[in-house]
Design a protein around this motif. Structure first.
Motif, PDB file in Angstrom:
ATOM      1  N   ALA A 113     -32.633 -40.720  28.209  1.00 57.70           N
ATOM      2  CA  ALA A 113     -33.378 -41.092  27.145  1.00 57.70           C
ATOM      3  C   ALA A 113     -32.692 -42.155  26.146  1.00 57.70           C
ATOM      4  O   ALA A 113     -33.305 -43.076  25.672  1.00 57.70           O
ATOM      5  CB  ALA A 113     -33.666 -39.852  26.218  1.00 57.70           C
ATOM      6  N   ALA A 114     -31.410 -41.811  26.113  1.00 54.94           N
ATOM      7  CA  ALA A 114     -30.580 -43.005  25.307  1.00 54.94           C
ATOM      8  C   ALA A 114     -30.579 -44.309  25.901  1.00 54.94           C
ATOM      9  O   ALA A 114     -30.344 -45.452  25.009  1.00 54.94           O
ATOM     10  CB  ALA A 114     -28.943 -42.376  25.186  1.00 54.94           C
ATOM     11  N   ALA A 115     -30.995 -44.262  27.059  1.00 55.71           N
ATOM     12  CA  ALA A 115     -31.185 -45.702  27.880  1.00 55.71           C
ATOM     13  C   ALA A 115     -32.424 -46.181  27.779  1.00 55.71           C
ATOM     14  O   ALA A 115     -32.912 -46.930  28.704  1.00 55.71           O
ATOM     15  CB  ALA A 115     -30.561 -45.696  29.472  1.00 55.71           C
ATOM     16  N   ASP A 116     -33.422 -45.543  26.849  1.00 61.25           N
ATOM     17  CA  ASP A 116     -34.745 -45.753  26.658  1.00 61.25           C
ATOM     18  C   ASP A 116     -35.633 -45.548  27.828  1.00 61.25           C
ATOM     19  O   ASP A 116     -36.585 -46.440  28.362  1.00 61.25           O
ATOM     20  CB  ASP A 116     -34.815 -47.271  26.393  1.00 61.25           C
ATOM     21  CG  ASP A 116     -34.492 -47.722  24.939  1.00 61.25           C
ATOM     22  OD1 ASP A 116     -34.366 -46.731  24.262  1.00 61.25           O
ATOM     23  OD2 ASP A 116     -34.120 -48.900  24.889  1.00 61.25           O
ATOM     24  N   VAL A 117     -35.217 -44.349  28.667  1.00 67.40           N
ATOM     25  CA  VAL A 117     -36.284 -44.020  29.726  1.00 67.40           C
ATOM     26  C   VAL A 117     -37.181 -42.892  28.961  1.00 67.40           C
ATOM     27  O   VAL A 117     -36.617 -42.099  28.125  1.00 67.40           O
ATOM     28  CB  VAL A 117     -35.215 -43.387  30.747  1.00 67.40           C
ATOM     29  CG1 VAL A 117     -36.378 -42.681  31.923  1.00 67.40           C
ATOM     30  CG2 VAL A 117     -34.403 -44.231  31.325  1.00 67.40           C
ATOM     31  N   LEU A 118     -38.458 -43.283  29.139  1.00 64.31           N
ATOM     32  CA  LEU A 118     -39.335 -42.064  28.606  1.00 64.31           C
ATOM     33  C   LEU A 118     -39.629 -40.981  29.512  1.00 64.31           C
ATOM     34  O   LEU A 118     -39.736 -41.005  30.627  1.00 64.31           O
ATOM     35  CB  LEU A 118     -40.857 -42.966  28.460  1.00 64.31           C
ATOM     36  CG  LEU A 118     -41.978 -42.266  27.586  1.00 64.31           C
ATOM     37  CD1 LEU A 118     -41.624 -42.165  26.204  1.00 64.31           C
ATOM     38  CD2 LEU A 118     -43.039 -43.175  27.659  1.00 64.31           C
ATOM     39  N   ILE A 119     -39.473 -39.837  28.807  1.00 68.28           N
ATOM     40  CA  ILE A 119     -39.393 -38.702  29.569  1.00 68.28           C
ATOM     41  C   ILE A 119     -40.648 -37.937  29.473  1.00 68.28           C
ATOM     42  O   ILE A 119     -41.343 -37.628  28.152  1.00 68.28           O
ATOM     43  CB  ILE A 119     -38.446 -37.783  29.005  1.00 68.28           C
ATOM     44  CG1 ILE A 119     -36.948 -38.236  29.123  1.00 68.28           C
ATOM     45  CG2 ILE A 119     -38.474 -36.294  29.920  1.00 68.28           C
ATOM     46  CD1 ILE A 119     -35.805 -37.632  28.662  1.00 68.28           C
ATOM     47  N   PHE A 120     -41.342 -37.342  30.796  1.00 65.74           N
ATOM     48  CA  PHE A 120     -42.703 -36.795  30.660  1.00 65.74           C
ATOM     49  C   PHE A 120     -42.277 -35.258  31.195  1.00 65.74           C
ATOM     50  O   PHE A 120     -41.417 -35.009  32.118  1.00 65.74           O
ATOM     51  CB  PHE A 120     -43.448 -37.475  31.783  1.00 65.74           C
ATOM     52  CG  PHE A 120     -44.143 -38.579  31.321  1.00 65.74           C
ATOM     53  CD1 PHE A 120     -43.285 -39.561  31.084  1.00 65.74           C
ATOM     54  CD2 PHE A 120     -45.392 -38.679  30.675  1.00 65.74           C
ATOM     55  CE1 PHE A 120     -43.598 -40.994  30.405  1.00 65.74           C
ATOM     56  CE2 PHE A 120     -46.010 -39.951  30.415  1.00 65.74           C
ATOM     57  CZ  PHE A 120     -45.143 -41.214  30.406  1.00 65.74           C
ATOM     58  N   ALA A 121     -43.128 -34.202  30.686  1.00 66.76           N
ATOM     59  CA  ALA A 121     -42.995 -32.970  31.292  1.00 66.76           C
ATOM     60  C   ALA A 121     -44.100 -32.125  30.874  1.00 66.76           C
ATOM     61  O   ALA A 121     -45.186 -32.575  29.788  1.00 66.76           O
ATOM     62  CB  ALA A 121     -41.829 -32.106  30.898  1.00 66.76           C
ATOM     63  N   HIS A 122     -44.414 -30.987  31.614  1.00 64.94           N
ATOM     64  CA  HIS A 122     -45.550 -30.027  30.890  1.00 64.94           C
ATOM     65  C   HIS A 122     -45.245 -29.601  29.656  1.00 64.94           C
ATOM     66  O   HIS A 122     -43.998 -29.275  29.400  1.00 64.94           O
ATOM     67  CB  HIS A 122     -45.692 -28.949  31.983  1.00 64.94           C
ATOM     68  CG  HIS A 122     -47.012 -28.085  31.736  1.00 64.94           C
ATOM     69  ND1 HIS A 122     -46.849 -27.049  31.053  1.00 64.94           N
ATOM     70  CD2 HIS A 122     -48.163 -28.257  31.792  1.00 64.94           C
ATOM     71  CE1 HIS A 122     -48.034 -26.386  30.770  1.00 64.94           C
ATOM     72  NE2 HIS A 122     -48.933 -27.464  31.268  1.00 64.94           N
TER      73      HIS A 122
END
Ligand SMILES: [Zn+2]
Length: 318
Positions: A113-122
């Motif tokens: 996330a700190a590297a700007d990856v967008l996180i998805f989950a239920h």
């Protein structure tokens, strides 16, 4: 868009330190010192990043639009995860899907996330990340509440589709199996399934009753996965060093159903949990599935017994 690699590396290093400190790691390098990650082909545009012993396997979907990851291993392995992804693709790591809430599948969220990856989950996974986590092995110890920066940014209550690299990738809620927030990720064009820890090739199924997992859901979820799989489908297990095929899922499900039915018969005869354990309903399978020290028949069978209405999970406590 191409990121400046040194900036990304610096951000990851800083984030690793922050997350390791927040997680209370006394010696972040120690447990993972020398652990090497390798990326192996699954099929099409999908690879699996795995580690010795095969825990927390990561799916890597890469192409001209960038990279989508499925799961993030442990925080101290984040830089090694990025390096393993880089053996497959130079593309921007854009998205991450978490299959479930356990620390070996969400641990790298903070650094990513700190590297700007967008996180998805239920939805259910994110809710469980708002508190400390109880994990099933060794009788259910607690691990610390994950850091706020590690939480999924986008959650879904059923299904989310990614239109990326010329494919439509579908992530969807499985029946409550390993946990109540299990996501299956299906890559129909590449012909790959990532099933998280609902499917493992190293041990009996871990049905995490602390986080909403169920035996009935495990059977139903595996039936769903088998129904999606064709003869050439490659399947990434949550734990296991190899990408496998449909037959391996069928073998796993058949074992679970057989154990379930044996325990059901013993309950019908009025047997207590101690008596069920003494009858060794997994005897045929222990050599294949019961060799992981932290999850043997002694962990699996009481859960089956309890869910089938036999009584308490705990021996000598009916
Ligand atoms: Zn798990």
């Amino acid at each position: 868009m191409t990121r400046h690699p040194r900036l990304v590396a610096a951000a990851l290093t800083a984030a690793c330190i922050v997350v390791a400190a927040a997680a209370g790691e006394q010696n972040p390098g120690g447990r993972f010192a020398g652990v090497e990650l390798t990326a192996v082909p699954a099929a099409g545009n999908v690879h699996m990043v795995t580690r010795p012993g095969g825990g927390g396997n990561v799916g890597v979907f890469a192409g001209p639009d960038g990279v989508l990851l499925v799961d993030s291993l442990f925080a101290p392995l984040a830089e090694r995860l990025i390096a393993a992804v880089r053996t497959v693709s130079d593309g921007e790591i854009r998205f991450l899907i978490n299959t479930h809430v356990h620390p070996d599948h969400i641990g790298g969220n903070g650094p990513l996330a700190a590297a700007d990856v967008l996180i998805f989950a239920h939805d259910n996974l994110r809710v469980r990340m708002l508190d400390r986590l109880r994990t099933p092995r060794r009788g259910g110890g607690f691990s610390p509440q994950p850091a706020a920066g590690a939480r999924p940014v986008v959650t879904y209550n059923d299904t989310v589709s990614f239109h990326l690299n010329g494919e439509e990738v579908r992530a969807f809620l499985a029946p409550p199996a390993h946990t109540d927030g299990d996501t299956f990720v299906h890559f129909p064009e590449s012909d790959v399934l990532h099933l998280g820890d609902v499917f493992r090739t190293t041990s009996y199924p871990i049905i995490d009753v602390y986080n909403g997992g169920t035996l009935a859901g495990t059977v139903e979820a595996l039936e769903t996965a088998i129904g999606l799989a064709g003869p050439d489908t490659r399947v990434i297990p949550g734990h296991g060093v190899r990408v496998v095929g449909r037959d391996a899922m069928v073998e796993f499900l058949d074992m679970i159903v057989d154990v379930r039915d044996r325990v059901h018969d013993l309950i019908s005869e009025g047997r207590s949990l101690d008596e069920v354990m003494a009858a060794a309903p997994t005897a045929h399978y222990d050599a294949r599935w019961g060799q992981e020290a932290t999850w043997t028949a002694n962990d699996f069978v009481p859960i089956v017994y309890h869910e089938l209405g036999g009584g308490s999970l705990y021996r000598g406590n009916e």
